[in-house]
Design a protein around this motif. Structure first.
Motif, PDB file in Angstrom:
ATOM      1  N   MET A 124      -1.681  -9.127 -45.923  1.00 34.55           N
ATOM      2  CA  MET A 124      -2.698  -8.985 -44.919  1.00 34.55           C
ATOM      3  C   MET A 124      -3.724  -7.974 -45.416  1.00 34.55           C
ATOM      4  O   MET A 124      -3.396  -7.107 -46.216  1.00 34.55           O
ATOM      5  CB  MET A 124      -2.087  -8.500 -43.615  1.00 34.55           C
ATOM      6  CG  MET A 124      -1.174  -9.518 -42.966  1.00 34.55           C
ATOM      7  SD  MET A 124      -0.379  -8.893 -41.486  1.00 34.55           S
ATOM      8  CE  MET A 124       0.822  -7.781 -42.181  1.00 34.55           C
ATOM      9  N   LYS A 125      -4.901  -8.081 -44.880  1.00 33.46           N
ATOM     10  CA  LYS A 125      -5.978  -7.193 -45.302  1.00 33.46           C
ATOM     11  C   LYS A 125      -6.633  -6.577 -44.075  1.00 33.46           C
ATOM     12  O   LYS A 125      -6.808  -7.246 -43.058  1.00 33.46           O
ATOM     13  CB  LYS A 125      -7.009  -7.976 -46.110  1.00 33.46           C
ATOM     14  CG  LYS A 125      -8.071  -7.108 -46.737  1.00 33.46           C
ATOM     15  CD  LYS A 125      -8.909  -7.917 -47.709  1.00 33.46           C
ATOM     16  CE  LYS A 125      -9.845  -7.009 -48.483  1.00 33.46           C
ATOM     17  NZ  LYS A 125     -10.563  -7.737 -49.527  1.00 33.46           N
ATOM     18  N   LEU A 126      -6.976  -5.285 -44.188  1.00 38.22           N
ATOM     19  CA  LEU A 126      -7.713  -4.591 -43.130  1.00 38.22           C
ATOM     20  C   LEU A 126      -9.118  -4.305 -43.605  1.00 38.22           C
ATOM     21  O   LEU A 126      -9.316  -3.768 -44.693  1.00 38.22           O
ATOM     22  CB  LEU A 126      -7.049  -3.261 -42.778  1.00 38.22           C
ATOM     23  CG  LEU A 126      -5.924  -3.263 -41.772  1.00 38.22           C
ATOM     24  CD1 LEU A 126      -5.424  -1.848 -41.541  1.00 38.22           C
ATOM     25  CD2 LEU A 126      -6.344  -3.882 -40.462  1.00 38.22           C
ATOM     26  N   GLU A 127     -10.090  -4.689 -42.813  1.00 36.93           N
ATOM     27  CA  GLU A 127     -11.489  -4.400 -43.081  1.00 36.93           C
ATOM     28  C   GLU A 127     -12.021  -3.519 -41.958  1.00 36.93           C
ATOM     29  O   GLU A 127     -11.456  -3.504 -40.856  1.00 36.93           O
ATOM     30  CB  GLU A 127     -12.312  -5.697 -43.137  1.00 36.93           C
ATOM     31  CG  GLU A 127     -11.982  -6.601 -44.306  1.00 36.93           C
ATOM     32  CD  GLU A 127     -12.545  -6.105 -45.636  1.00 36.93           C
ATOM     33  OE1 GLU A 127     -13.279  -5.099 -45.667  1.00 36.93           O
ATOM     34  OE2 GLU A 127     -12.236  -6.742 -46.657  1.00 36.93           O
ATOM     35  N   ASN A 128     -13.107  -2.809 -42.254  1.00 40.93           N
ATOM     36  CA  ASN A 128     -13.753  -1.975 -41.244  1.00 40.93           C
ATOM     37  C   ASN A 128     -12.732  -1.047 -40.587  1.00 40.93           C
ATOM     38  O   ASN A 128     -12.669  -0.913 -39.377  1.00 40.93           O
ATOM     39  CB  ASN A 128     -14.439  -2.867 -40.200  1.00 40.93           C
ATOM     40  CG  ASN A 128     -15.527  -2.143 -39.456  1.00 40.93           C
ATOM     41  OD1 ASN A 128     -16.173  -1.237 -39.977  1.00 40.93           O
ATOM     42  ND2 ASN A 128     -15.731  -2.536 -38.219  1.00 40.93           N
ATOM     43  N   LEU A 144      -3.542   2.990 -38.851  1.00 36.26           N
ATOM     44  CA  LEU A 144      -4.821   2.442 -39.273  1.00 36.26           C
ATOM     45  C   LEU A 144      -5.343   1.520 -38.181  1.00 36.26           C
ATOM     46  O   LEU A 144      -4.595   0.722 -37.627  1.00 36.26           O
ATOM     47  CB  LEU A 144      -4.675   1.653 -40.571  1.00 36.26           C
ATOM     48  CG  LEU A 144      -4.236   2.457 -41.788  1.00 36.26           C
ATOM     49  CD1 LEU A 144      -3.927   1.522 -42.950  1.00 36.26           C
ATOM     50  CD2 LEU A 144      -5.303   3.460 -42.178  1.00 36.26           C
ATOM     51  N   GLY A 145      -6.611   1.664 -37.880  1.00 33.35           N
ATOM     52  CA  GLY A 145      -7.264   0.764 -36.947  1.00 33.35           C
ATOM     53  C   GLY A 145      -8.321  -0.008 -37.709  1.00 33.35           C
ATOM     54  O   GLY A 145      -9.015   0.569 -38.546  1.00 33.35           O
ATOM     55  N   GLY A 146      -8.430  -1.300 -37.463  1.00 34.37           N
ATOM     56  CA  GLY A 146      -9.434  -2.093 -38.155  1.00 34.37           C
ATOM     57  C   GLY A 146      -9.330  -3.561 -37.795  1.00 34.37           C
ATOM     58  O   GLY A 146      -8.631  -3.937 -36.855  1.00 34.37           O
ATOM     59  N   GLU A 147     -10.021  -4.380 -38.566  1.00 36.99           N
ATOM     60  CA  GLU A 147     -10.022  -5.823 -38.364  1.00 36.99           C
ATOM     61  C   GLU A 147      -9.064  -6.449 -39.369  1.00 36.99           C
ATOM     62  O   GLU A 147      -9.183  -6.230 -40.570  1.00 36.99           O
ATOM     63  CB  GLU A 147     -11.432  -6.372 -38.568  1.00 36.99           C
ATOM     64  CG  GLU A 147     -12.420  -5.786 -37.576  1.00 36.99           C
ATOM     65  CD  GLU A 147     -13.860  -6.000 -37.989  1.00 36.99           C
ATOM     66  OE1 GLU A 147     -14.129  -6.571 -39.069  1.00 36.99           O
ATOM     67  OE2 GLU A 147     -14.738  -5.569 -37.216  1.00 36.99           O
ATOM     68  N   VAL A 148      -8.113  -7.228 -38.874  1.00 36.54           N
ATOM     69  CA  VAL A 148      -7.076  -7.790 -39.728  1.00 36.54           C
ATOM     70  C   VAL A 148      -7.431  -9.215 -40.160  1.00 36.54           C
ATOM     71  O   VAL A 148      -8.031  -9.976 -39.396  1.00 36.54           O
ATOM     72  CB  VAL A 148      -5.695  -7.750 -39.029  1.00 36.54           C
ATOM     73  CG1 VAL A 148      -5.608  -8.715 -37.870  1.00 36.54           C
ATOM     74  CG2 VAL A 148      -4.567  -7.975 -40.016  1.00 36.54           C
ATOM     75  N   TYR A 149      -7.062  -9.537 -41.385  1.00 32.57           N
ATOM     76  CA  TYR A 149      -7.251 -10.882 -41.951  1.00 32.57           C
ATOM     77  C   TYR A 149      -5.954 -11.308 -42.617  1.00 32.57           C
ATOM     78  O   TYR A 149      -5.292 -10.500 -43.258  1.00 32.57           O
ATOM     79  CB  TYR A 149      -8.403 -10.889 -42.970  1.00 32.57           C
ATOM     80  CG  TYR A 149      -9.733 -10.632 -42.310  1.00 32.57           C
ATOM     81  CD1 TYR A 149     -10.521 -11.690 -41.878  1.00 32.57           C
ATOM     82  CD2 TYR A 149     -10.171  -9.332 -42.081  1.00 32.57           C
ATOM     83  CE1 TYR A 149     -11.728 -11.454 -41.226  1.00 32.57           C
ATOM     84  CE2 TYR A 149     -11.375  -9.091 -41.433  1.00 32.57           C
ATOM     85  CZ  TYR A 149     -12.146 -10.157 -41.013  1.00 32.57           C
ATOM     86  OH  TYR A 149     -13.340  -9.919 -40.364  1.00 32.57           O
ATOM     87  N   GLY A 183     -10.163 -11.281 -38.168  1.00 32.40           N
ATOM     88  CA  GLY A 183     -11.207 -10.465 -37.588  1.00 32.40           C
ATOM     89  C   GLY A 183     -10.818  -9.742 -36.313  1.00 32.40           C
ATOM     90  O   GLY A 183     -11.597  -8.960 -35.780  1.00 32.40           O
ATOM     91  N   GLN A 184      -9.599  -9.975 -35.823  1.00 32.32           N
ATOM     92  CA  GLN A 184      -9.170  -9.296 -34.594  1.00 32.32           C
ATOM     93  C   GLN A 184      -8.948  -7.813 -34.866  1.00 32.32           C
ATOM     94  O   GLN A 184      -8.394  -7.432 -35.892  1.00 32.32           O
ATOM     95  CB  GLN A 184      -7.884  -9.903 -34.047  1.00 32.32           C
ATOM     96  CG  GLN A 184      -7.445  -9.260 -32.739  1.00 32.32           C
ATOM     97  CD  GLN A 184      -6.250  -9.959 -32.103  1.00 32.32           C
ATOM     98  OE1 GLN A 184      -5.582 -10.773 -32.734  1.00 32.32           O
ATOM     99  NE2 GLN A 184      -5.996  -9.650 -30.854  1.00 32.32           N
ATOM    100  N   SER A 185      -9.363  -6.975 -33.938  1.00 34.48           N
ATOM    101  CA  SER A 185      -9.145  -5.534 -34.055  1.00 34.48           C
ATOM    102  C   SER A 185      -7.695  -5.212 -33.717  1.00 34.48           C
ATOM    103  O   SER A 185      -7.168  -5.701 -32.713  1.00 34.48           O
ATOM    104  CB  SER A 185     -10.064  -4.766 -33.103  1.00 34.48           C
ATOM    105  OG  SER A 185     -11.394  -4.888 -33.514  1.00 34.48           O
ATOM    106  N   ILE A 186      -7.078  -4.410 -34.572  1.00 32.26           N
ATOM    107  CA  ILE A 186      -5.692  -4.002 -34.353  1.00 32.26           C
ATOM    108  C   ILE A 186      -5.548  -2.517 -34.672  1.00 32.26           C
ATOM    109  O   ILE A 186      -6.394  -1.921 -35.325  1.00 32.26           O
ATOM    110  CB  ILE A 186      -4.696  -4.791 -35.229  1.00 32.26           C
ATOM    111  CG1 ILE A 186      -4.905  -4.476 -36.715  1.00 32.26           C
ATOM    112  CG2 ILE A 186      -4.756  -6.282 -34.956  1.00 32.26           C
ATOM    113  CD1 ILE A 186      -3.720  -4.845 -37.593  1.00 32.26           C
ATOM    114  N   THR A 187      -4.458  -1.944 -34.218  1.00 25.84           N
ATOM    115  CA  THR A 187      -3.993  -0.646 -34.668  1.00 25.84           C
ATOM    116  C   THR A 187      -2.594  -0.878 -35.190  1.00 25.84           C
ATOM    117  O   THR A 187      -1.746  -1.455 -34.498  1.00 25.84           O
ATOM    118  CB  THR A 187      -3.972   0.383 -33.518  1.00 25.84           C
ATOM    119  OG1 THR A 187      -5.298   0.528 -33.007  1.00 25.84           O
ATOM    120  CG2 THR A 187      -3.470   1.732 -34.009  1.00 25.84           C
ATOM    121  N   THR A 188      -2.351  -0.464 -36.416  1.00 24.21           N
ATOM    122  CA  THR A 188      -1.049  -0.677 -37.038  1.00 24.21           C
ATOM    123  C   THR A 188      -0.019   0.268 -36.446  1.00 24.21           C
ATOM    124  O   THR A 188      -0.359   1.217 -35.740  1.00 24.21           O
ATOM    125  CB  THR A 188      -1.110  -0.432 -38.561  1.00 24.21           C
ATOM    126  OG1 THR A 188      -1.310   0.972 -38.805  1.00 24.21           O
ATOM    127  CG2 THR A 188      -2.203  -1.259 -39.219  1.00 24.21           C
TER     128      THR A 188
END
Length: 88
Positions: free
Chosen positions: A1-5, A23-28, A36-41
């Protein structure tokens, strides 16, 4: 998985000594979340090479950090990976 932004975040409702980095960001590429959904790990467990591993066992490749986070912490990605962002 990848986190952007992404950005490093902490739970503001926990005592300082109990806060663990997340980490908070957009997951792919997540198996159950749309791209592109915003998540917090969950809390960061350790770093494996270029991957951030969380306490839940998820592994995230870091893409580009959020622009405001990068402005506050230049070279954020390299700093996170080099500092071995860990809080057991």
């Amino acid at each position: 998985m990848k986190l952007e932004n992404w950005a490093v975040v902490f739970d503001p409702f926990k005592a300082p000594e109990a806060r663990r980095p997340k980490l908070g960001g957009e997951v792919y590429g997540h198996p159950t979340r749309p791209d592109g959904q915003s998540i917090t790990t969950s809390a960061v467990s350790h770093i494996e090479g270029q991957l951030v591993v969380t306490h839940s066992g998820s592994r995230y490749e870091l893409g580009e950090p959020a622009a405001d986070y990068e402005a506050m912490y230049p070279n954020a990605k390299a700093r996170v990976l080099a500092n071995k962002l860990v809080c057991s």
